[in-house]
Design a protein around this motif. Structure first.
Motif, PDB file in Angstrom:
ATOM      1  N   LEU A  12       0.853  -1.187   0.000  1.00 25.76           N
ATOM      2  CA  LEU A  12       0.000   0.000   0.000  1.00 25.76           C
ATOM      3  C   LEU A  12       0.885   1.232   0.000  1.00 25.76           C
ATOM      4  CD1 LEU A  12      -2.545  -1.179   2.682  1.00 25.76           C
ATOM      5  CD2 LEU A  12      -3.081  -0.737   0.292  1.00 25.76           C
ATOM      6  N   ALA A  13       0.460   2.273  -0.667  1.00 23.61           N
ATOM      7  CA  ALA A  13       1.231   3.511  -0.727  1.00 23.61           C
ATOM      8  C   ALA A  13       1.253   4.174   0.648  1.00 23.61           C
ATOM      9  CB  ALA A  13       0.637   4.456  -1.759  1.00 23.61           C
ATOM     10  N   ASP A  14       2.408   4.746   1.013  1.00 23.25           N
ATOM     11  CA  ASP A  14       2.546   5.467   2.274  1.00 23.25           C
ATOM     12  C   ASP A  14       2.135   6.931   2.132  1.00 23.25           C
ATOM     13  OD1 ASP A  14       3.527   3.254   3.629  1.00 23.25           O
ATOM     14  OD2 ASP A  14       5.612   3.733   3.156  1.00 23.25           O
ATOM     15  N   ASP A  15       1.938   7.361   0.894  1.00 23.63           N
ATOM     16  CA  ASP A  15       1.602   8.764   0.657  1.00 23.63           C
ATOM     17  C   ASP A  15       0.098   8.931   0.514  1.00 23.63           C
ATOM     18  OD1 ASP A  15       1.140   7.677  -1.831  1.00 23.63           O
ATOM     19  OD2 ASP A  15       2.931   8.528  -2.732  1.00 23.63           O
ATOM     20  N   ASP A  16      -0.307  10.035  -0.025  1.00 21.92           N
ATOM     21  CA  ASP A  16      -1.716  10.370  -0.118  1.00 21.92           C
ATOM     22  C   ASP A  16      -2.358   9.913  -1.427  1.00 21.92           C
ATOM     23  OD1 ASP A  16      -3.780  11.413   1.331  1.00 21.92           O
ATOM     24  OD2 ASP A  16      -3.467  13.481   0.710  1.00 21.92           O
ATOM     25  N   THR A  17      -1.694   9.047  -2.172  1.00 23.39           N
ATOM     26  CA  THR A  17      -2.252   8.590  -3.445  1.00 23.39           C
ATOM     27  C   THR A  17      -3.171   7.399  -3.219  1.00 23.39           C
ATOM     28  OG1 THR A  17      -0.475   7.028  -3.909  1.00 23.39           O
ATOM     29  CG2 THR A  17      -0.159   9.304  -4.662  1.00 23.39           C
ATOM     30  N   ASP A  18      -3.916   7.062  -4.230  1.00 21.14           N
ATOM     31  CA  ASP A  18      -4.812   5.902  -4.186  1.00 21.14           C
ATOM     32  C   ASP A  18      -4.170   4.690  -4.850  1.00 21.14           C
ATOM     33  OD1 ASP A  18      -6.770   7.413  -2.939  1.00 21.14           O
ATOM     34  OD2 ASP A  18      -7.785   7.919  -4.804  1.00 21.14           O
ATOM     35  N   LEU A  19      -2.848   4.660  -4.925  1.00 17.28           N
ATOM     36  CA  LEU A  19      -2.154   3.581  -5.615  1.00 17.28           C
ATOM     37  C   LEU A  19      -1.703   2.498  -4.648  1.00 17.28           C
ATOM     38  CD1 LEU A  19       0.059   5.621  -8.095  1.00 17.28           C
ATOM     39  CD2 LEU A  19      -2.213   4.645  -8.468  1.00 17.28           C
ATOM     40  N   ALA A  20      -1.720   1.277  -5.133  1.00 17.74           N
ATOM     41  CA  ALA A  20      -1.210   0.133  -4.389  1.00 17.74           C
ATOM     42  C   ALA A  20      -0.517  -0.787  -5.392  1.00 17.74           C
ATOM     43  CB  ALA A  20      -2.346  -0.605  -3.692  1.00 17.74           C
ATOM     44  N   THR A  21       0.405  -1.598  -4.907  1.00 20.43           N
ATOM     45  CA  THR A  21       1.088  -2.553  -5.771  1.00 20.43           C
ATOM     46  C   THR A  21       0.421  -3.907  -5.611  1.00 20.43           C
ATOM     47  OG1 THR A  21       3.168  -1.361  -5.496  1.00 20.43           O
ATOM     48  CG2 THR A  21       3.310  -3.603  -6.353  1.00 20.43           C
ATOM     49  N   ILE A  37     -11.164   2.178  -1.345  1.00 20.22           N
ATOM     50  CA  ILE A  37     -10.676   2.557  -0.022  1.00 20.22           C
ATOM     51  C   ILE A  37     -11.704   3.268   0.854  1.00 20.22           C
ATOM     52  CG2 ILE A  37      -8.240   2.526  -0.601  1.00 20.22           C
ATOM     53  CD1 ILE A  37      -8.310   5.517  -0.944  1.00 20.22           C
ATOM     54  N   GLU A  38     -12.723   3.828   0.275  1.00 17.23           N
ATOM     55  CA  GLU A  38     -13.764   4.448   1.103  1.00 17.23           C
ATOM     56  C   GLU A  38     -14.690   3.403   1.713  1.00 17.23           C
ATOM     57  OE1 GLU A  38     -15.822   7.625  -0.815  1.00 17.23           O
ATOM     58  OE2 GLU A  38     -13.970   8.622  -1.407  1.00 17.23           O
ATOM     59  N   ASP A  39     -14.869   2.277   1.016  1.00 13.50           N
ATOM     60  CA  ASP A  39     -15.802   1.246   1.468  1.00 13.50           C
ATOM     61  C   ASP A  39     -15.123   0.040   2.101  1.00 13.50           C
ATOM     62  OD1 ASP A  39     -17.908   2.762   0.447  1.00 13.50           O
ATOM     63  OD2 ASP A  39     -17.729   1.835  -1.520  1.00 13.50           O
ATOM     64  N   GLU A  40     -13.862  -0.182   1.793  1.00 11.90           N
ATOM     65  CA  GLU A  40     -13.160  -1.383   2.232  1.00 11.90           C
ATOM     66  C   GLU A  40     -11.860  -1.029   2.934  1.00 11.90           C
ATOM     67  OE1 GLU A  40     -14.148  -4.521   1.825  1.00 11.90           O
ATOM     68  OE2 GLU A  40     -15.734  -4.318   0.351  1.00 11.90           O
ATOM     69  N   GLU A  41     -11.529  -1.761   3.983  1.00 10.24           N
ATOM     70  CA  GLU A  41     -10.210  -1.646   4.579  1.00 10.24           C
ATOM     71  C   GLU A  41      -9.312  -2.623   3.829  1.00 10.24           C
ATOM     72  OE1 GLU A  41      -7.800  -2.518   8.693  1.00 10.24           O
ATOM     73  OE2 GLU A  41      -9.967  -2.376   8.762  1.00 10.24           O
ATOM     74  N   ALA A  57     -13.234  -4.441  -6.995  1.00 14.48           N
ATOM     75  CA  ALA A  57     -13.860  -5.088  -5.843  1.00 14.48           C
ATOM     76  C   ALA A  57     -12.813  -5.836  -5.039  1.00 14.48           C
ATOM     77  CB  ALA A  57     -14.940  -6.072  -6.303  1.00 14.48           C
ATOM     78  N   LYS A  58     -13.060  -5.951  -3.751  1.00 18.75           N
ATOM     79  CA  LYS A  58     -12.247  -6.797  -2.893  1.00 18.75           C
ATOM     80  C   LYS A  58     -12.896  -8.179  -2.900  1.00 18.75           C
ATOM     81  CE  LYS A  58     -10.719  -7.122   1.903  1.00 18.75           C
ATOM     82  NZ  LYS A  58     -10.724  -6.434   3.211  1.00 18.75           N
ATOM     83  N   ILE A  59     -12.090  -9.219  -3.095  1.00 21.50           N
ATOM     84  CA  ILE A  59     -12.607 -10.588  -3.123  1.00 21.50           C
ATOM     85  C   ILE A  59     -11.787 -11.438  -2.163  1.00 21.50           C
ATOM     86  CG2 ILE A  59     -13.518 -10.406  -5.477  1.00 21.50           C
ATOM     87  CD1 ILE A  59     -11.038 -11.851  -6.498  1.00 21.50           C
ATOM     88  N   ASP A  60     -12.320 -12.600  -1.801  1.00 22.23           N
ATOM     89  CA  ASP A  60     -11.540 -13.464  -0.922  1.00 22.23           C
ATOM     90  C   ASP A  60     -10.668 -14.404  -1.747  1.00 22.23           C
ATOM     91  OD1 ASP A  60     -13.073 -15.777  -1.628  1.00 22.23           O
ATOM     92  OD2 ASP A  60     -14.499 -15.378  -0.015  1.00 22.23           O
ATOM     93  N   GLU A  61      -9.779 -15.109  -1.064  1.00 22.38           N
ATOM     94  CA  GLU A  61      -8.803 -15.959  -1.758  1.00 22.38           C
ATOM     95  C   GLU A  61      -9.476 -17.080  -2.548  1.00 22.38           C
ATOM     96  OE1 GLU A  61      -4.566 -18.201  -0.830  1.00 22.38           O
ATOM     97  OE2 GLU A  61      -5.671 -17.277   0.800  1.00 22.38           O
ATOM     98  N   ALA A  62     -10.569 -17.624  -2.033  1.00 18.88           N
ATOM     99  CA  ALA A  62     -11.288 -18.685  -2.747  1.00 18.88           C
ATOM    100  C   ALA A  62     -11.884 -18.150  -4.048  1.00 18.88           C
ATOM    101  CB  ALA A  62     -12.377 -19.282  -1.861  1.00 18.88           C
TER     102      ALA A  62
END
Length: 95
Positions: A12-21, A37-41, A57-62
């Protein structure tokens, strides 16, 4: 064909951007997670559904495993989506 592909959040980015790797099929790429990021941690290790550089969307591993299995069975369509993922740009790379 436009498909969403699952990727694992690796940083996750440490700055104020909405970017993640994320990692998709061994390819690491920055994606925009602003729609989530507003709806999901989000935490490292989470799985997300990605389309052309944006997390949808955030999904689970399965769910991720099932989606990857289905995508691999599609052959060329999955290959094309993976190529688009590698080539996609959030427009904020390097920030």
């Amino acid at each position: 064909m436009c498909l969403g592909i699952p990727g694992e959040l690796v940083e996750l980015a440490d700055d104020d951007t909405d970017l993640a790797t994320v990692s998709v099929a061994g390819v690491r790429r920055k994606v925009n997670v602003g729609l989530l990021i507003e709806d999901e941690e989000l935490v490292v290790g989470d799985w997300i559904l990605i389309h052309v550089g944006f997390a949808l969307a955030k999904i689970d591993e399965a769910e991720a495993a099932a989606a990857l299995e289905m995508l691999h069975s599609m052959g060329p369509a999955y290959d094309q989506e993976l190529e688009e993922f590698v080539a996609s740009s959030t427009g904020r790379e390097g920030l």
